[in-house]
Design a protein around this motif. Structure first.
Motif, PDB file in Angstrom:
ATOM      1  N   LYS A   2     -11.959   4.140  16.691  1.00 14.45           N
ATOM      2  CA  LYS A   2     -11.205   5.332  17.054  1.00 14.45           C
ATOM      3  C   LYS A   2     -11.270   5.566  18.557  1.00 14.45           C
ATOM      4  O   LYS A   2     -12.329   5.394  19.167  1.00 14.45           O
ATOM      5  CB  LYS A   2     -11.782   6.544  16.331  1.00 14.45           C
ATOM      6  CG  LYS A   2     -11.480   6.554  14.839  1.00 14.45           C
ATOM      7  CD  LYS A   2     -12.119   7.771  14.203  1.00 14.45           C
ATOM      8  CE  LYS A   2     -11.906   7.764  12.710  1.00 14.45           C
ATOM      9  NZ  LYS A   2     -10.853   8.661  12.254  1.00 14.45           N
ATOM     10  N   ALA A  25      -9.072  13.172   9.340  1.00 15.13           N
ATOM     11  CA  ALA A  25      -8.637  12.158   8.375  1.00 15.13           C
ATOM     12  C   ALA A  25      -9.261  10.817   8.755  1.00 15.13           C
ATOM     13  O   ALA A  25      -9.193  10.410   9.921  1.00 15.13           O
ATOM     14  CB  ALA A  25      -7.120  12.057   8.372  1.00 15.13           C
ATOM     15  N   PRO A  26      -9.865  10.123   7.798  1.00 16.51           N
ATOM     16  CA  PRO A  26     -10.558   8.869   8.123  1.00 16.51           C
ATOM     17  C   PRO A  26      -9.646   7.851   8.804  1.00 16.51           C
ATOM     18  O   PRO A  26     -10.100   7.083   9.651  1.00 16.51           O
ATOM     19  CB  PRO A  26     -11.023   8.358   6.757  1.00 16.51           C
ATOM     20  CG  PRO A  26     -10.968   9.515   5.834  1.00 16.51           C
ATOM     21  CD  PRO A  26      -9.972  10.485   6.378  1.00 16.51           C
ATOM     22  N   GLU A  27      -8.351   7.855   8.436  1.00 15.16           N
ATOM     23  CA  GLU A  27      -7.447   6.844   8.989  1.00 15.16           C
ATOM     24  C   GLU A  27      -6.861   7.247  10.340  1.00 15.16           C
ATOM     25  O   GLU A  27      -6.171   6.454  10.972  1.00 15.16           O
ATOM     26  CB  GLU A  27      -6.319   6.539   7.991  1.00 15.16           C
ATOM     27  CG  GLU A  27      -5.334   7.660   7.745  1.00 15.16           C
ATOM     28  CD  GLU A  27      -5.834   8.713   6.740  1.00 15.16           C
ATOM     29  OE1 GLU A  27      -7.023   8.676   6.360  1.00 15.16           O
ATOM     30  OE2 GLU A  27      -5.019   9.577   6.369  1.00 15.16           O
ATOM     31  N   PRO A  29      -6.429   7.564  14.157  1.00 11.57           N
ATOM     32  CA  PRO A  29      -6.969   6.592  15.105  1.00 11.57           C
ATOM     33  C   PRO A  29      -7.717   7.194  16.308  1.00 11.57           C
ATOM     34  O   PRO A  29      -8.030   6.474  17.249  1.00 11.57           O
ATOM     35  CB  PRO A  29      -5.705   5.850  15.575  1.00 11.57           C
ATOM     36  CG  PRO A  29      -4.627   6.877  15.461  1.00 11.57           C
ATOM     37  CD  PRO A  29      -4.970   7.714  14.273  1.00 11.57           C
ATOM     38  N   GLN A 184      -1.379  10.130  17.808  1.00 12.97           N
ATOM     39  CA  GLN A 184      -1.516   8.934  16.984  1.00 12.97           C
ATOM     40  C   GLN A 184      -0.724   7.769  17.595  1.00 12.97           C
ATOM     41  O   GLN A 184      -1.213   6.632  17.644  1.00 12.97           O
ATOM     42  CB  GLN A 184      -0.979   9.279  15.602  1.00 12.97           C
ATOM     43  CG  GLN A 184      -1.195   8.239  14.547  1.00 12.97           C
ATOM     44  CD  GLN A 184      -0.743   8.783  13.187  1.00 12.97           C
ATOM     45  OE1 GLN A 184      -0.564   9.976  12.998  1.00 12.97           O
ATOM     46  NE2 GLN A 184      -0.570   7.907  12.253  1.00 12.97           N
ATOM     47  N   THR A 188      -2.689   4.415  19.129  1.00  9.98           N
ATOM     48  CA  THR A 188      -2.455   3.089  18.543  1.00  9.98           C
ATOM     49  C   THR A 188      -1.604   2.217  19.452  1.00  9.98           C
ATOM     50  O   THR A 188      -1.166   1.134  19.045  1.00  9.98           O
ATOM     51  CB  THR A 188      -1.740   3.223  17.172  1.00  9.98           C
ATOM     52  OG1 THR A 188      -0.553   4.005  17.356  1.00  9.98           O
ATOM     53  CG2 THR A 188      -2.626   3.875  16.138  1.00  9.98           C
ATOM     54  N   ALA A 218       1.717   8.761   8.651  1.00  9.80           N
ATOM     55  CA  ALA A 218       1.434   7.737   9.654  1.00  9.80           C
ATOM     56  C   ALA A 218       2.693   7.391  10.411  1.00  9.80           C
ATOM     57  O   ALA A 218       3.779   7.353   9.840  1.00  9.80           O
ATOM     58  CB  ALA A 218       0.901   6.501   8.959  1.00  9.80           C
TER      59      ALA A 218
END
Ligand code: GRF
Length: 219
Positions: A2, A25-27, A29, A184, A188, A218
């Protein structure tokens, strides 16, 4: 891994909390490493601490110049390994040197569809101009106020009965959805600063989602 994010605030911190919530949220980034306010009384500081985020004030009035204040902020960001900075209602203009060092790594959110209505009281400016659509913009920070390359925008209608307050509230709801989406994209590297413009690496569907952002999805 992250990306580590520092958030700069001056006030209530609702956009900061939208980023904090998204980053749970775990996902997601990015992780929020620290919140810094130039105003010790900013309500957002207590909100961040309650959410378990390290939060501190660096009072700009204690510094003789813009440069020395910026250096204190930068030292704190570096100490905490911050890679990306999000301005969230941060009411200080930075030195050109600081903005230059962090170019492409600092984001800001503004309550208008830039380049219209820069500066203060943007919802009132939109009403005064009689526009039928307004919204918000996330852009990379440059030394010129509210003028950096645009990452993402969200639109809202301007309704006949709107006051500056009702329009600002509608825009703020859109801000809370847009800012996590934009962070996000940058975290990314799907949004990157190249030769002064933002290159967006998203498909048609994802592009559509930028018009109707949703913090949980996402990009
Ligand atoms: C937001 O409208 C943001 O766009 C502007 O300042 C306001 C900050 O609100 N830059 P909050 O502190 O995030 O609630």
């Amino acid at each position: 891994m992250k990306r580590r994010v520092g958030i700069l605030i001056s006030g209530r911190g609702s956009n900061m909390m939208a980023l904090v919530a998204a980053a749970r949220a775990p996902e997601f980034p990015a992780a929020i490493a620290v919140v810094i306010s130039n105003r010790p009384a900013a309500p957002g500081l207590a909100l961040a601490r309650t959410a378990g985020i390290a939060a501190l004030a660096i009072d700009h009035r204690q510094f003789a110049s813009r440069e020395t204040f910026d250096a204190a902020v930068e030292a704190e960001l570096e100490r905490r390994g911050v890679e990306l900075v999000c301005h969230a209602g941060f009411m200080r203009i930075q030195s050109a040197a600081f903005a230059g060092r962090w170019l492409g790594r600092q984001l800001n959110i503004h309550p208008s569809l830039l380049p219209a209505f820069k500066g203060l009281a943007a919802p009132k400016q939109a009403l005064d101009a009689g526009v039928r659509i307004s919204g918000c913009t996330v852009h990379f920070v440059t030394p010129e106020l509210d003028a950096g390359p645009i990452i993402a925008q969200a639109a809202v209608p301007v309704l006949p009965a709107d006051t500056p307050e009702t329009l600002a509230a509608r825009i703020l709801t859109a801000e809370h959805r847009l800012y996590p989406v934009a962070l996000q994209l940058v975290a990314t590297a799907k949004a990157r600063l190249v030769a002064g413009k933002v290159v967006l690496d998203v498909g048609v569907d994802q592009g559509q989602r930028l018009l109707s952002p949703d913090a949980d999805g996402a990009c």
